[in-house]
Design an enzyme around this catalytic site. Structure first.
Site, short mmCIF file in Angstrom:
data_model
loop_
_atom_site.label_atom_id
_atom_site.label_comp_id
_atom_site.label_asym_id
_atom_site.label_seq_id
_atom_site.Cartn_x
_atom_site.Cartn_y
_atom_site.Cartn_z
N SER A 22 18.12 -26.04 -29.20
CA SER A 22 17.37 -27.17 -28.97
C SER A 22 15.98 -26.75 -28.36
O SER A 22 14.95 -27.39 -28.62
CB SER A 22 18.19 -28.31 -28.00
N LYS A 71 28.65 -34.05 -21.12
CA LYS A 71 28.24 -35.39 -21.87
C LYS A 71 29.06 -36.56 -21.20
O LYS A 71 28.36 -37.77 -20.90
CB LYS A 71 28.48 -35.23 -23.35
N ASN A 92 23.89 -37.78 -24.75
CA ASN A 92 23.32 -36.29 -24.90
C ASN A 92 21.79 -36.23 -24.68
O ASN A 92 21.08 -35.36 -24.77
CB ASN A 92 23.67 -35.92 -26.36
N ASP A 107 23.90 -38.34 -30.96
CA ASP A 107 24.56 -37.39 -32.01
C ASP A 107 25.16 -38.22 -33.29
O ASP A 107 24.91 -37.70 -34.41
CB ASP A 107 25.82 -36.92 -31.16
N GLY A 131 39.13 -33.90 -36.55
CA GLY A 131 38.82 -33.88 -34.92
C GLY A 131 38.69 -35.15 -34.22
O GLY A 131 38.29 -36.29 -34.72
N ALA A 132 39.02 -34.93 -32.95
CA ALA A 132 38.79 -36.35 -32.12
C ALA A 132 38.25 -35.98 -30.77
O ALA A 132 38.36 -36.35 -29.81
CB ALA A 132 40.40 -36.86 -31.65
N GLY A 133 37.17 -34.80 -30.85
CA GLY A 133 36.43 -34.46 -29.69
C GLY A 133 35.25 -35.18 -29.53
O GLY A 133 35.03 -36.53 -29.89
N ALA A 135 32.16 -34.77 -30.42
CA ALA A 135 31.25 -35.25 -31.49
C ALA A 135 31.94 -36.08 -32.26
O ALA A 135 31.08 -37.28 -32.68
CB ALA A 135 31.05 -33.98 -32.35
N GLY A 249 25.55 -29.34 -41.58
CA GLY A 249 25.48 -29.88 -40.22
C GLY A 249 24.20 -29.41 -39.62
O GLY A 249 23.65 -30.30 -38.50
#
Ligand code: NAP
Length: 287
Positions: A22, A71, A92, A107, A131-133, A135, A249
């Site tokens: 970033s 976050k 974020n 995001d 995935g379940a995090g 993001a 991505g």
């Protein structure tokens, strides 16, 4: 870059933060737009995050990005939350409006825009998310606003997927369910999937790969991976190998940053410049 007493401060709070692209991407955008601003990385330990958020006011910062592991904590420290940030309980981007801190989450919208840029539709689609995090949470919050037909969240720790699904079920009318990441489950689910999205870090450099039976997907399906290092993950290469469309991505990385930049500055973000500097570094890394 000439820094004077008028130069405004932006930054990113994370721990660790040294890997973040970033600063590079945002400073390139600042230069391109001729703004008197500078964007710095701040490595903030979890015990200091409350003080760091206070410092946004004390230092009259324009705002900050927030990354792992802060976050969720920051979503409870700001004065106001956008709809996505509130839905995902995760921030974020913070914008300092005269001492009042507004928390956003770009995001999910960044991911949705990267799909749009690639010409991939969401409305009426059957979506399978791996995935379940953090993001996944942001992405689901934005996806469900686009009215997909069904969202299935498949996670190694099923209870985590269930928690996420319960949270979104309570807040939206979308058909959403949780499953395991077992091979049998995936085989069954992929047959009915139009859009497969990997939000796990599996596929990142130095980490192995998940065995995803993508041959079960129908020919018109799309495979997206939010991992951007390498630019083309094993999942994307395998999907392309059997003729499926793919979205990598980098698009999400650039779009989420572009949306943050626009929230802070009110300028249209120079997406091409941002993408160019990111790809240059990522490619240099792959050589
Ligand atoms: P996170 O909150 O730590 O969540 C990670 C998720 O991946 C969890 O669901 C976890 O499952 C699963 N997972 C981890 N290792 C696994 C393995 N070996 N096998 C199966 N599942 C596994 O991380 P995050 O913040 O969501 O970030 C995930 C990835 O997205 C990272 O690689 C990050 O760099 C990338 N990302 C990209 C962008 C972009 O702009 N392109 C933006 C944000 C994040 P369990 O629940 O079972 O642990």
């Amino acid at each position: 870059m000439d820094i004077t007493s008028n130069t405004k401060l932006l930054g990113i709070f994370g721990h660790p933060v040294s890997h973040s692209l970033s600063p590079l991407m945002q400073n390139a955008a600042i230069r391109e737009c001729g703004l008197d601003m500078v964007y710095l990385p701040f490595d903030i330990e979890e015990r200091h995050i409350k003080d760091a958020v206070q410092a946004i006011r004390a230092l009259s910062m324009v705002g900050v990005n927030v990354t792992i592991p802060h976050k969720e904590a920051v979503s409870e420290l700001v004065d106001e939350l956008s709809e996505e940030a509130s839905l995902s309980c995760s921030v974020n981007t913070v914008v300092n409006k005269g001492g009042r801190l507004i928390g956003y989450n770009t995001d999910g919208e960044g991911f949705v825009r990267s799909l749009k840029r690639a010409g991939v539709g969401i409305r009426g689609r059957n979506i399978l998310i791996l995935g379940a995090g953090g993001a996944a949470k942001g992405i689901i919050a934005s996806l469900i606003r686009m009215k997909p037909s069904r969202v299935v969240v498949s996670n190694r720790t099923v209870s985590r997927a269930e928690g996420l699904v319960d949270m979104f079920k309570a807040r939206s009318g979308t058909a959403i369910e949780a499953t395991s990441l077992s091979l049998e489950t995936l085989k069954k689910r992929l047959k009915y999937t139009d859009l497969l999205i990997n939000t796990t870090p599996v596929g990142m450099e130095g980490r192995g790969g998940l065995d995803i039976p993508i041959q079960e997907l129908s020919p018109g399906s799309v495979v997206a991976d939010i991992v951007y290092k390498p630019i083309k993950t094993r999942l994307l290469r395998e999907a392309e190998g059997i003729g499926l469309r793919t979205v990598g991505g980098v698009g999400m990385l650039v779009e989420q940053g572009a949306l943050s930049f626009e929230l802070w500055t009110g300028h249209d973000a120079p997406r091409d410049v941002m993408e160019r500097v990111v790809i240059k570094v990522l490619k240099g890394h792959e050589d």
